[in-house]
Design an enzyme around this catalytic site. Structure first.
Site, mmCIF file in Angstrom:
data_model
loop_
_atom_site.group_PDB
_atom_site.id
_atom_site.type_symbol
_atom_site.label_atom_id
_atom_site.label_comp_id
_atom_site.label_asym_id
_atom_site.label_seq_id
_atom_site.Cartn_x
_atom_site.Cartn_y
_atom_site.Cartn_z
ATOM 1 N N VAL A 373 -19.150 -24.730 22.615
ATOM 2 C CA VAL A 373 -20.104 -25.836 22.517
ATOM 3 C C VAL A 373 -21.518 -25.284 22.390
ATOM 4 C CG1 VAL A 373 -20.963 -27.925 23.625
ATOM 5 C CG2 VAL A 373 -18.579 -27.233 23.961
ATOM 6 N N GLY A 375 -22.737 -22.864 20.857
ATOM 7 C CA GLY A 375 -22.815 -21.410 21.010
ATOM 8 C C GLY A 375 -22.367 -20.892 22.352
ATOM 9 N N HIS A 376 -21.958 -21.784 23.266
ATOM 10 C CA HIS A 376 -21.474 -21.369 24.583
ATOM 11 C C HIS A 376 -19.950 -21.403 24.597
ATOM 12 C CE1 HIS A 376 -25.512 -21.571 26.271
ATOM 13 N NE2 HIS A 376 -25.661 -22.780 25.734
ATOM 14 N N LYS A 377 -19.354 -20.253 24.867
ATOM 15 C CA LYS A 377 -17.890 -20.184 24.986
ATOM 16 C C LYS A 377 -17.524 -20.505 26.430
ATOM 17 C CE LYS A 377 -16.947 -16.903 21.251
ATOM 18 N NZ LYS A 377 -18.283 -16.978 20.626
#
Length: 810
Positions: A373, A375-377
């Site tokens: 989301v 760029g956050h895994k």
């Protein structure tokens, strides 16, 4: 509490067989006085199953005659603390003595009733029907896993320890009482407590672990409950029943197997379950735990285990284990391939879970979802036992939860208090092992096989162990295939120490008319319950060959002579002999249909040196005399046949037969071992399934030929001599070594490998000096060897001489 005129009496009723220590603290109250006490604190101990008055409190303000005011304004200030202790063991036994004696009488009655009944070939409905003969109020007692202390811990182990009390050295100090659900479950619909039921599709997860120290088992089962349908399909019996008969289907040793249990559970004296339990009267976790305890021999055997194996037992699906300590997994993590792989598994609907770094208990956490989301895994994890609280990044109070991220992810910590989110980097840091159960609707074929020891009739120094069958695959379209080779679980009751794990591997070959047979994949040997290989196959014809070096298919080098008896002082077969007969039955039940037909029984008799004239004689002399089904002789009938033979022939003759069947005088299995093979596939193009054909390898010596192909393709030229070279192949996971000799001359040579100076090594041949004649330009397999535990010394001497051909007579 109850009123005593203008005073307040505080009574506590202790319904359990426990000592209850009570402290009442009134120091924050006002306008009250505690009778017979110098301060405002009262302490007392309540004995088992008693009711006692702890304190009497009097109000003394002007309008103290209004008892309602006393209750409403003053006594609400009390503080209450309770703690429970165990009474002495003898006191506990005395308090439940009558109930225990009554149950023992029922067990003896049921042992007589079920004596001639074959549990192996029946379902729960047949047992329920049989129970009607016991009377209207009868209930099922499983005499194969009775509600007795020996089912808590195996009798053999506790006798060796000279103490069969379950309280000795364990995490609980209570006498265990076996009780049925309606004896310990309270049901009150106003509080959401329904009558006993197997499961509720609304909430599978309201479970407590108890005192067994089997958190690996309970947490893995709860991870499976993330998919309620996977739990539901384990239960053949879907509804609670007063008869107490429950049937489950578990995938044991690679084969779907029915396990029947009763509903007596280990409980505190006059209390609830001491091990796992549901907090809302569900039975599924108690029944599942009991089923695995039965298979393993005792509840105590569940204190350790491999979550990956359990997921396979529960789902029947191929499993994958990813350990962050392995360099390959670390490389995948650094490159980003691990995230991509797990995301793919998540999209496929596979069951993903993980255990923490350095967690000896192997507590399993369910991976609910993976999200990338903005760029956050992120990884969404469920802690099934509420043992782990994540307070780092993306935890419940993390400042990283901006409005945009909250809207995108909807973490909803209030609805799911035992779930949390964390970054994938933190996940990789705190979790050491990932387990993946690849659950899907596979096209599936399951077959049973056998490894057998083969002696070269023309060369007494050369022998090997090979699969009795090879498996031919007809692949019509591009196919994703997973092959799993399973051996008997060492945790199964009666397996150890006589049938320890063999090393196992797999070879997949493609057969082509023009290019010949080529090795597509070699799964190196591993010493574990199962090995898997995964392939994408193009249309064509393939051959799968299960493999073992066979070095462990022998009597251990330093095993002591045990003077084994086949029958005990009551003329009953001993547990070890019964385990051996079970192994034999599985070896000759080739089609895995729970019976031995005429062809299979004829092969069995042939090994013993006996004969039956034909199939009509089999029906007349065997099936009519011993327990049988439409398809052949059942397990119970097989046991009864052996009982008849010990009477007719005597124990010495049975030992002769057992030796011919591949068992030594201490019942070590030294000539053969069963396995099962599972083919799970899905067509990637079209919809044609893989067709599996079983072919006998007898007389083919396919094992040496495949070993020679493996040495030629993957082997290492270790030592090159003048006209020959030593070729070796090593499997690090199993500590095995395969040796061959390459003939570089233009004439035949006789090669010798001598490993008799090695220490702590086992060999595929009985002889440690092996000789073979090798034709020009060829590689010949000579032997396998395997290092033992601890230090070992591998000493190999080799030589070769030319074979002088005798002149041909004219």
């Amino acid at each position: 509490m109850s009123h005593c005129s203008l005073r307040k009496c505080l009574l506590i009723e202790n319904k359990e067989i426990s000592l209850v220590d009570v402290t009442l603290d009134f120091t924050e109250g006002f306008h009250i006085q505690v009778e017979n006490s110098n301060d405002m604190k009262v302490t007392a101990t309540i004995g088992p199953q008693t009711t006692d008055t702890i304190a009497v409190v009097r109000a003394y303000e002007d309008n103290w005659g209004n008892p309602c005011k006393v209750v409403q304004f003053e006594l609400n200030q009390q503080r209450l603390r309770l703690s429970k202790r165990s009474p002495p063991i003898e006191d506990q036994k005395n308090l439940i003595k009558q109930q225990v004696l009554s149950l023992e009488r029922e067990i003896l009655k049921n042992e007589q009733f079920w004596r001639d009944f074959s549990f192996r070939n029946v379902d729960s409905q047949a047992i329920q029907k049989k129970l009607l003969e016991l009377g209207e109020n009868a209930n099922f007692i499983d005499v194969q896993f009775p509600p007795q202390e020996k089912s808590i811990q195996e009798q053999v182990k506790c006798i060796l320890n000279n103490d069969c009390s379950p309280s000795k050295g364990l995490a609980f100090d209570r006498v265990i009482q076996w009780r049925r659900p309606k004896e310990f479950m309270k049901y009150d619909t106003s509080k959401g407590l329904l009558e006993p039921h197997i499961y509720s599709t609304q909430n599978f997860l309201n479970i407590s672990q108890g005192q067994l120290s089997d958190s690996w088992f309970i947490s893995a089962a709860l991870s499976l409950a993330e998919r309620p349908a996977l739990i539901e399909r384990l239960f053949v019996t879907k509804l609670y029943n007063e008869l107490g008969v429950y049937e489950l289907r578990l995938c044991l040793n690679g084969e779907w197997t029915s396990v029947i249990v009763d509903d007596y559970f280990p409980c505190l004296p006059n209390g609830g379950p001491i091990f796992s339990k549901s907090n809302d009267n569900q039975l599924w976790i108690l029944l599942l735990q009991k089923a695995f305890a039965k298979v393993s021999g005792s509840y105590m055997s569940l204190q350790s285990g491999n979550p990956s194996d359990l997921f396979q037992d529960l789902t029947g699906s191929p499993t994958l284990t990813l350990n962050f300590k392995e360099n390959k997994v670390q490389d995948m993590y650094v490159s980003g391939k691990l995230w991509d792989l797990l995301s793919h598994f998540n999209e496929e609907g596979y069951l993903i879970s993980a255990s923490q770094q350095n967690d000896s208990a192997n507590v399993v956490h369910a991976v609910v979802q993976l999200r990338d989301v903005r760029g956050h895994k992120l990884v969404n994890v469920r802690d099934p036992l509420l043992l782990f609280q994540w307070t780092g990044d993306w935890g419940e109070t993390s400042r990283l939860w901006t409005k945009e991220m909250l809207d995108a992810v909807s973490p909803n910590y209030e609805v799911n208090p035992n779930q949390f989110w964390m970054s994938f980097d933190d996940f990789a840091k705190y979790f050491g092992t990932i387990y993946v159960a690849r659950v899907r609707n596979w096209d599936e074929t399951r077959v049973r096989g056998r490894f057998i020891r083969v002696q070269d009739p023309e060369n007494q120094t050369f022998e090997f162990v090979q699969s009795k069958w090879l498996y031919s695959l007809d692949v019509k379209t591009k196919t994703h295939l997973i092959v799993t080779l399973n051996q008997e679980d060492e945790k199964t009751k009666g397996v150890l120490p006589k049938r320890p794990y063999l090393d196992m591997g797999l070879v997949v070959m493609k057969a082509d008319k023009d290019e010949g047979t080529q090795i597509v994949l070699f799964k190196e040997y591993l010493v574990q319950r199962n090995v898997e290989c995964e392939l994408i196959l193009e249309p064509g014809h393939y051959i799968v060959l299960p493999k073992t070096t066979g070095c462990a298919l022998k009597r251990p080098d330093h095993a002591e002579i045990e003077s084994i008896k086949l029958v005990d002082h009551n003329r009953q077969f001993t547990p070890l002999f019964m385990s051996t007969l079970k192994d034999l039955f599985l070896k000759f039940d080739l089609t895995a249909n729970q019976s031995i037909d005429w062809k299979e029984f004829s092969g069995f008799l042939q090994i013993l040196g006996l004969t039956l004239q034909d199939e009509l004689a089999f029906k007349a002399q065997i099936l009519t005399k011993f327990h049988s089904s439409e398809s052949g002789l059942t397990y119970q009938g097989f046991i009864d046949w052996w009982r008849s033979q010990i009477v007719a022939e005597g124990e010495p003759q049975l030992w002769v037969w057992l030796e011919r069947l591949g068992y030594d005088r201490d019942l070590y299995s030294v000539k053969s071992r069963i396995f099962s093979l599972t083919f799970q596939s899905r067509a990637l193009e079209g919809d044609q399934p893989v067709r599996v054909t079983v072919r006998d390898t007898a007389g083919t010596e396919i094992e040496p030929k495949i070993n020679e192909m493996l040495l030629s393709q993957f082997g290492k030229e270790e030592r090159i001599q003048e006209f020959y070279s030593l070729v070796s192949l090593q499997s690090l996971g199993a500590k095995t070594f395969t040796y061959g000799i390459r003939n570089q001359k233009s004439v035949d040579i006789e090669a010798t490998i001598d490993m008799s100076f090695s220490e702590n090594m086992s060999f595929s041949s009985k002889a440690q000096v092996v000789k073979r004649v090798i034709h020009p330009g060829q590689v010949a397999f000579i032997l396998h060897c395997q290092a033992g535990f601890g230090n070992f010394n591998r000493v190999i001497k080799h030589s070769a001489i030319e074979v002088v051909q005798a002149p041909t007579k004219k």
